[in-house]
Motif scaffolding. Structure first.
Motif, PDB file in Angstrom:
ATOM      1  N   HIS A 178       0.858  -0.982   0.071  1.00  0.00           N
ATOM      2  CA  HIS A 178      -0.144  -0.141   0.099  1.00  0.00           C
ATOM      3  C   HIS A 178       0.914   0.798   0.507  1.00  0.00           C
ATOM      4  O   HIS A 178       1.877   1.701   0.513  1.00  0.00           O
ATOM      5  N   PRO A 179       0.643   2.435  -0.424  1.00  0.00           N
ATOM      6  CA  PRO A 179       1.565   3.442  -0.878  1.00  0.00           C
ATOM      7  C   PRO A 179       1.588   4.075   0.128  1.00  0.00           C
ATOM      8  O   PRO A 179       2.927   5.256   0.734  1.00  0.00           O
ATOM      9  N   ASN A 180       0.411   3.968   1.519  1.00  0.00           N
ATOM     10  CA  ASN A 180       0.601   5.340   2.348  1.00  0.00           C
ATOM     11  C   ASN A 180       1.795   4.258   3.896  1.00  0.00           C
ATOM     12  O   ASN A 180       1.948   4.511   4.754  1.00  0.00           O
ATOM     13  N   LEU A 181       1.905   3.070   3.232  1.00  0.00           N
ATOM     14  CA  LEU A 181       2.673   2.131   4.541  1.00  0.00           C
ATOM     15  C   LEU A 181       3.883   1.636   3.975  1.00  0.00           C
ATOM     16  O   LEU A 181       4.928   0.625   4.739  1.00  0.00           O
TER      17      LEU A 181
ATOM     18  N   SER B 129      -9.264  -4.262   1.941  1.00  0.00           N
ATOM     19  CA  SER B 129      -9.342  -5.264   2.352  1.00  0.00           C
ATOM     20  C   SER B 129      -7.749  -5.290   1.658  1.00  0.00           C
ATOM     21  O   SER B 129      -6.295  -4.640   1.177  1.00  0.00           O
ATOM     22  N   LEU B 130      -7.332  -6.828   1.643  1.00  0.00           N
ATOM     23  CA  LEU B 130      -5.636  -7.275   1.171  1.00  0.00           C
ATOM     24  C   LEU B 130      -6.186  -8.742   0.348  1.00  0.00           C
ATOM     25  O   LEU B 130      -6.822  -8.921   0.468  1.00  0.00           O
ATOM     26  N   TRP B 131      -4.774  -8.440  -0.199  1.00  0.00           N
ATOM     27  CA  TRP B 131      -5.325  -9.663  -1.531  1.00  0.00           C
ATOM     28  C   TRP B 131      -4.197 -11.105  -0.722  1.00  0.00           C
ATOM     29  O   TRP B 131      -2.593 -10.855  -0.598  1.00  0.00           O
ATOM     30  N   LEU B 132      -4.453 -11.787   0.019  1.00  0.00           N
ATOM     31  CA  LEU B 132      -3.440 -12.844   0.242  1.00  0.00           C
ATOM     32  C   LEU B 132      -3.221 -14.050  -0.455  1.00  0.00           C
ATOM     33  O   LEU B 132      -4.113 -14.473  -0.472  1.00  0.00           O
TER      34      LEU B 132
ATOM     35  N   THR C  16      -5.741   0.030 -13.505  1.00  0.00           N
ATOM     36  CA  THR C  16      -6.337   0.845 -12.254  1.00  0.00           C
ATOM     37  C   THR C  16      -5.162   1.671 -11.514  1.00  0.00           C
ATOM     38  O   THR C  16      -4.418   1.205 -11.219  1.00  0.00           O
ATOM     39  N   PRO C  17      -5.539   2.715 -11.635  1.00  0.00           N
ATOM     40  CA  PRO C  17      -4.714   3.756 -11.227  1.00  0.00           C
ATOM     41  C   PRO C  17      -3.682   3.587  -9.797  1.00  0.00           C
ATOM     42  O   PRO C  17      -3.914   2.806  -8.446  1.00  0.00           O
ATOM     43  N   THR C  18      -2.788   4.565  -9.323  1.00  0.00           N
ATOM     44  CA  THR C  18      -1.742   4.016  -8.393  1.00  0.00           C
ATOM     45  C   THR C  18      -3.302   5.049  -7.012  1.00  0.00           C
ATOM     46  O   THR C  18      -3.896   6.175  -7.112  1.00  0.00           O
ATOM     47  N   GLY C  19      -2.912   4.078  -6.385  1.00  0.00           N
ATOM     48  CA  GLY C  19      -3.913   3.958  -4.908  1.00  0.00           C
ATOM     49  C   GLY C  19      -5.387   3.618  -5.055  1.00  0.00           C
ATOM     50  O   GLY C  19      -6.220   4.402  -3.855  1.00  0.00           O
ATOM     51  N   GLU C  20      -6.201   3.340  -6.437  1.00  0.00           N
ATOM     52  CA  GLU C  20      -7.512   2.817  -6.308  1.00  0.00           C
ATOM     53  C   GLU C  20      -7.248   1.598  -5.873  1.00  0.00           C
ATOM     54  O   GLU C  20      -5.885   0.502  -6.519  1.00  0.00           O
ATOM     55  N   GLU C  21      -8.328   0.542  -6.378  1.00  0.00           N
ATOM     56  CA  GLU C  21      -9.027  -0.637  -5.704  1.00  0.00           C
ATOM     57  C   GLU C  21      -9.564  -1.504  -7.477  1.00  0.00           C
ATOM     58  O   GLU C  21      -9.551  -0.383  -6.929  1.00  0.00           O
ATOM     59  N   ALA C  22      -9.133  -2.624  -7.541  1.00  0.00           N
ATOM     60  CA  ALA C  22      -9.859  -2.867  -8.470  1.00  0.00           C
ATOM     61  C   ALA C  22     -11.318  -2.963  -8.254  1.00  0.00           C
ATOM     62  O   ALA C  22     -11.536  -2.888  -6.852  1.00  0.00           O
ATOM     63  N   PHE C  23     -12.227  -3.113  -9.464  1.00  0.00           N
ATOM     64  CA  PHE C  23     -13.066  -3.138  -9.262  1.00  0.00           C
ATOM     65  C   PHE C  23     -14.027  -4.167  -8.202  1.00  0.00           C
ATOM     66  O   PHE C  23     -15.162  -3.976  -6.991  1.00  0.00           O
ATOM     67  N   GLU C  24     -14.131  -5.461  -8.631  1.00  0.00           N
ATOM     68  CA  GLU C  24     -14.177  -6.041  -7.008  1.00  0.00           C
ATOM     69  C   GLU C  24     -14.308  -6.269  -6.025  1.00  0.00           C
ATOM     70  O   GLU C  24     -15.254  -6.187  -5.219  1.00  0.00           O
TER      71      GLU C  24
END
Length: 296
Positions: free
Chosen positions: A49-52, A89-92, A198-206
């Motif tokens: 994540h950009p902020n982390l 959310s996170l994708w693991l 998907t632009p930086t800072g955004e998430e995939a639609f689902e």
């Protein structure tokens, strides 16, 4: 491993951090993590994540079972982190690919200091007109005697009233400001534009859709406010799509706005289904034109 803590809420996430004696502002909880997922996978996913990326530390502190396969994980971040700054959310990918939601501890809203309010109330109380002492006999003076008539506009008679009015106004302003701050503390949506890639800072639609559906059910505001909050997070071309839907149906609901985006950006059919639909549009050998048109 600690006793089961199924589906922790924001309040439960706050209590969890308090029990471990760690600042809630430095903590987040990852829900629905497979029990065999190593801590390193969670740390790597958060670092993306950009902020982390520049966080001093990201440590997995404790896990609580949700059921036989999944658990909730309390993570410590080496900086202040809120839902407006961190991931939703996170994708693991280990041991199974799954989308895990992120819960942030509930943070209390600081209210106006009681000492300041008390001082203002004391000012209003001590500037109220009080009856003078009674001396008996002909010198006895009553409250009615010392109270100025309402029509008297002399500065000396209205000074105490002005002080009381000023003190009460300041008290009312403090209460109104506190109420306004409480109304602004709502769970905001992530920015979504629908652009590819998907632009930086955004998430995939689902991922964005799953998070938005959950937040819409949590909000207790009116339908008008929900629509406004959705429009705040949209960027072209998605905002243009929703604006067209609103122009066609002025009473469109927030869930209908979400369904409009699902039809525009969600993938509901695979390649095989699309190919079958294409072949069905072709006229079959020996099929009459009238039968073909009726089937179409």
């Amino acid at each position: 491993m600690s006793p089961p803590l199924p589906y922790p809420s924001r309040a439960e996430a706050h209590d969890w951090a308090v029990v471990l004696q760690v600042p809630p502002r430095h903590k987040l909880v990852v829900r629905r993590v497979h029990v065999d997922t190593p801590s390193s996978s969670i740390q790597v996913a958060l670092r993306q994540h950009p902020n982390l990326r520049e966080a001093a530390t990201i440590d997995v502190l404790e896990r609580h079972l949700e059921d036989e396969e999944y658990c909730s994980v309390l993570v410590s971040i080496g900086q202040d982190i809120t839902e407006d700054q961190g991931p939703s959310s996170l994708w693991l990918g280990s041991p199974t690919v799954s989308c895990c939601t992120v819960v942030y501890p509930e943070l209390s809203i600081k209210s106006e200091p009681r000492s300041s309010r008390t001082k203002l109330e004391e000012v209003a109380r001590y500037t109220s007109p009080a009856p003078p002492e009674s001396y008996g006999g002909d010198d006895l003076v009553t409250l009615t005697d010392c109270s100025p008539p309402l029509s008297n506009a002399q500065p000396s008679s209205t000074f105490g009233d002005e002080i009381r009015l000023l003190a009460q106004t300041i008290i009312d302003m403090g209460v109104a400001k506190s109420d306004a701050s409480a109304q602004q503390q709502y769970r905001k949506l992530k920015i979504f534009s629908g652009n590819k890639p998907t632009p930086t800072g955004e998430e995939a639609f689902e991922v964005w859709r799953e998070y938005t559906s959950q937040v819409l059910d949590e909000w207790t505001c009116s339908e008008l406010v929900k629509r406004q909050r959705i429009m705040e997070c949209l960027r072209p071309p998605t905002s243009t799509t929703i604006q067209m839907a609103k122009d066609q149906h002025a009473d469109v609901t927030a869930h209908q706005m979400l369904e409009t985006l699902v039809r525009a950006y969600g993938r509901t059919e695979d390649v095989g289904q699309l190919m079958k639909r294409h072949l069905d549009l072709c006229q079959k050998d020996g099929e009459e034109l009238s039968d073909f048109l009726q089937r179409i």
